[in-house]
Design a protein around this motif. Sequence first.
Motif, PDB file in Angstrom:
ATOM      1  N   ALA A 242       0.899  -0.864   0.169  1.00 15.84           N
ATOM      2  CA  ALA A 242       0.535   0.100  -0.139  1.00 15.84           C
ATOM      3  C   ALA A 242       0.678   0.865  -0.045  1.00 15.84           C
ATOM      4  O   ALA A 242       1.804   1.280   0.523  1.00 15.84           O
ATOM      5  CB  ALA A 242      -1.114   0.050   1.285  1.00 15.84           C
ATOM      6  N   VAL A 243       0.179   2.455  -0.293  1.00 17.86           N
ATOM      7  CA  VAL A 243       1.165   3.700  -1.200  1.00 17.86           C
ATOM      8  C   VAL A 243      -0.114   4.738  -0.979  1.00 17.86           C
ATOM      9  O   VAL A 243      -1.034   5.089  -1.191  1.00 17.86           O
ATOM     10  CB  VAL A 243       1.757   3.655  -2.026  1.00 17.86           C
ATOM     11  CG1 VAL A 243       2.173   5.017  -2.440  1.00 17.86           C
ATOM     12  CG2 VAL A 243       2.588   3.232  -2.249  1.00 17.86           C
TER      13      VAL A 243
ATOM     14  N   VAL B  21     -10.510   8.971   8.533  1.00 15.88           N
ATOM     15  CA  VAL B  21     -10.804   8.696   7.666  1.00 15.88           C
ATOM     16  C   VAL B  21      -9.815   7.859   6.430  1.00 15.88           C
ATOM     17  O   VAL B  21      -9.226   6.925   6.573  1.00 15.88           O
ATOM     18  CB  VAL B  21     -11.694   9.304   6.368  1.00 15.88           C
ATOM     19  CG1 VAL B  21     -12.563   8.826   5.693  1.00 15.88           C
ATOM     20  CG2 VAL B  21     -13.020   9.650   7.644  1.00 15.88           C
ATOM     21  N   ILE B  22      -8.520   8.795   6.653  1.00 19.18           N
ATOM     22  CA  ILE B  22      -7.659   8.430   5.854  1.00 19.18           C
ATOM     23  C   ILE B  22      -6.651   7.248   6.109  1.00 19.18           C
ATOM     24  O   ILE B  22      -6.923   6.018   5.544  1.00 19.18           O
ATOM     25  CB  ILE B  22      -7.043   9.865   4.793  1.00 19.18           C
ATOM     26  CG1 ILE B  22      -7.825  11.218   4.343  1.00 19.18           C
ATOM     27  CG2 ILE B  22      -5.481   9.379   4.508  1.00 19.18           C
ATOM     28  CD1 ILE B  22      -7.181  11.901   4.207  1.00 19.18           C
ATOM     29  N   VAL B  23      -6.663   7.526   7.260  1.00 20.62           N
ATOM     30  CA  VAL B  23      -6.055   6.330   8.296  1.00 20.62           C
ATOM     31  C   VAL B  23      -6.284   5.519   8.592  1.00 20.62           C
ATOM     32  O   VAL B  23      -5.786   4.180   8.448  1.00 20.62           O
ATOM     33  CB  VAL B  23      -5.509   7.488   9.414  1.00 20.62           C
ATOM     34  CG1 VAL B  23      -4.829   6.023  10.257  1.00 20.62           C
ATOM     35  CG2 VAL B  23      -3.900   8.537   9.351  1.00 20.62           C
ATOM     36  N   ALA B  24      -7.337   5.625   8.520  1.00 18.13           N
ATOM     37  CA  ALA B  24      -8.118   4.516   8.539  1.00 18.13           C
ATOM     38  C   ALA B  24      -8.351   3.595   7.306  1.00 18.13           C
ATOM     39  O   ALA B  24      -8.414   2.026   7.478  1.00 18.13           O
ATOM     40  CB  ALA B  24     -10.129   4.682   9.149  1.00 18.13           C
TER      41      ALA B  24
ATOM     42  N   ALA C  49      -6.349  -1.700   4.262  1.00 20.27           N
ATOM     43  CA  ALA C  49      -6.062  -1.401   3.137  1.00 20.27           C
ATOM     44  C   ALA C  49      -4.535  -2.422   3.182  1.00 20.27           C
ATOM     45  O   ALA C  49      -4.563  -3.215   2.498  1.00 20.27           O
ATOM     46  CB  ALA C  49      -5.517  -0.235   2.197  1.00 20.27           C
ATOM     47  N   ALA C  50      -4.093  -1.928   3.732  1.00 21.36           N
ATOM     48  CA  ALA C  50      -2.558  -2.750   4.699  1.00 21.36           C
ATOM     49  C   ALA C  50      -3.031  -4.087   5.252  1.00 21.36           C
ATOM     50  O   ALA C  50      -2.564  -4.948   5.249  1.00 21.36           O
ATOM     51  CB  ALA C  50      -1.851  -1.677   5.052  1.00 21.36           C
ATOM     52  N   ALA C  51      -3.849  -3.627   5.898  1.00 23.19           N
ATOM     53  CA  ALA C  51      -4.100  -5.072   7.117  1.00 23.19           C
ATOM     54  C   ALA C  51      -5.235  -5.716   5.849  1.00 23.19           C
ATOM     55  O   ALA C  51      -5.621  -7.548   6.236  1.00 23.19           O
ATOM     56  CB  ALA C  51      -5.193  -5.025   7.956  1.00 23.19           C
TER      57      ALA C  51
END
Length: 96
Positions: A48-49, A79-82, A87-89
Motif C-alpha cells: 500500500a502507498v 478517515v484517511i488513516v482508517a 488496505a494494508a491489513a
Amino acid sequence: MTDLHLVIPRTEPGDWHGRLDVLEALEAAGWTGDADMPLSILRHPSGAVWAVLNDSDESGLDCPNGAVIEFPRHTPAVVIVAACLAAAADHGNEER
C-alpha cells in the motif's frame, strides 16, 4: 498483535499542517517515508502507498489489490488513516 491507538489532535480553523497529521499516524502504524519524498509518500510492507497529490492537500491511496482511492483536501485525517490501515491489513485477503 498489539492494538494501535492513534490520537489525532484537532487543529484550530485556519491552521495549516498539510497532511502531517496523516503522515504521523501512518508512521506510528509502521509505514515508512519514501526515500525521495519522505514527507509526501509513505509505503507499507503490504504494498500500500499513500501520497499527498498536490499543494491543496489532496491525497491518494494505492491499495495492494490495485484499487486507487483519492481523498479530497477536506477529508478528515481519521478517515484517511482508517482507509490506509484497512488496505494494508486486507493484503492477502482479496480472495475471501
